[in-house]
Scaffold this motif. Structure first.
Motif, PDB file in Angstrom:
ATOM      1  N   CYS A 145       1.848  -5.003  10.151  1.00  0.00           N
ATOM      2  CA  CYS A 145       2.419  -4.488   8.911  1.00  0.00           C
ATOM      3  C   CYS A 145       3.564  -5.370   8.437  1.00  0.00           C
ATOM      4  O   CYS A 145       4.030  -6.243   9.161  1.00  0.00           O
ATOM      5  CB  CYS A 145       2.906  -3.055   9.121  1.00  0.00           C
TER       6      CYS A 145
ATOM      7  N   LYS B 194      -3.031   2.806   4.495  1.00  0.00           N
ATOM      8  CA  LYS B 194      -1.830   2.538   3.716  1.00  0.00           C
ATOM      9  C   LYS B 194      -0.700   3.477   4.111  1.00  0.00           C
ATOM     10  O   LYS B 194      -0.916   4.649   4.379  1.00  0.00           O
ATOM     11  CB  LYS B 194      -2.100   2.706   2.223  1.00  0.00           C
TER      12      LYS B 194
ATOM     13  N   LYS C  78       2.852   4.313   2.210  1.00  0.00           N
ATOM     14  CA  LYS C  78       3.637   4.085   0.992  1.00  0.00           C
ATOM     15  C   LYS C  78       3.110   2.881   0.217  1.00  0.00           C
ATOM     16  O   LYS C  78       3.844   1.961  -0.099  1.00  0.00           O
ATOM     17  CB  LYS C  78       5.112   3.924   1.329  1.00  0.00           C
ATOM     18  N   ASP C  79       1.812   2.875  -0.055  1.00  0.00           N
ATOM     19  CA  ASP C  79       1.139   1.831  -0.828  1.00  0.00           C
ATOM     20  C   ASP C  79       1.179   0.447  -0.197  1.00  0.00           C
ATOM     21  O   ASP C  79       0.968  -0.555  -0.865  1.00  0.00           O
ATOM     22  CB  ASP C  79       1.698   1.766  -2.259  1.00  0.00           C
ATOM     23  N   THR C  80       1.455   0.372   1.096  1.00  0.00           N
ATOM     24  CA  THR C  80       1.472  -0.908   1.809  1.00  0.00           C
ATOM     25  C   THR C  80       0.359  -0.895   2.848  1.00  0.00           C
ATOM     26  O   THR C  80       0.244   0.040   3.641  1.00  0.00           O
ATOM     27  CB  THR C  80       2.830  -1.122   2.511  1.00  0.00           C
ATOM     28  N   GLU C  81      -0.448  -1.960   2.850  1.00  0.00           N
ATOM     29  CA  GLU C  81      -1.545  -2.072   3.811  1.00  0.00           C
ATOM     30  C   GLU C  81      -1.007  -2.207   5.239  1.00  0.00           C
ATOM     31  O   GLU C  81      -0.091  -2.980   5.495  1.00  0.00           O
ATOM     32  CB  GLU C  81      -2.407  -3.298   3.505  1.00  0.00           C
TER      33      GLU C  81
END
Length: 75
Positions: free
Chosen positions: A21, A62, A64-67
């Motif tokens: 991440c 995901k 918070k909209d992060t891969e």
């Protein structure tokens, strides 16, 4: 980690886990490492910057909209 069944694992199985991440997500989840290790029966749980690391079973999702990618192997 609800995808244990997808990986063909049972609750009693012990695993090594790597979470791939961004630094922002890493900062959010780092304090949860001991609890995550206990909940999933991980002998090892590491957080890395995104890479091609693959321990065997890999799943993306995901936060918070992060891969985020989680990869694990049975030990």
């Amino acid at each position: 980690f609800a995808y244990f069944k997808d990986a063909g694992l049972e609750k009693k199985d012990r695993v090594e886990v790597a979470v791939l991440c961004t630094a922002d997500v890493q900062n959010m989840v780092e304090s949860w490492i001991p609890e995550m290790k206990q909940r999933v029966g991980a002998t090892k749980l590491e957080i890395h910057q995104p890479s091609s690391l693959n321990l065997g079973f890999t799943q993306e999702f995901k936060i918070k909209d992060t891969e985020v990618t989680v990869t694990l192997k049975k030990v």
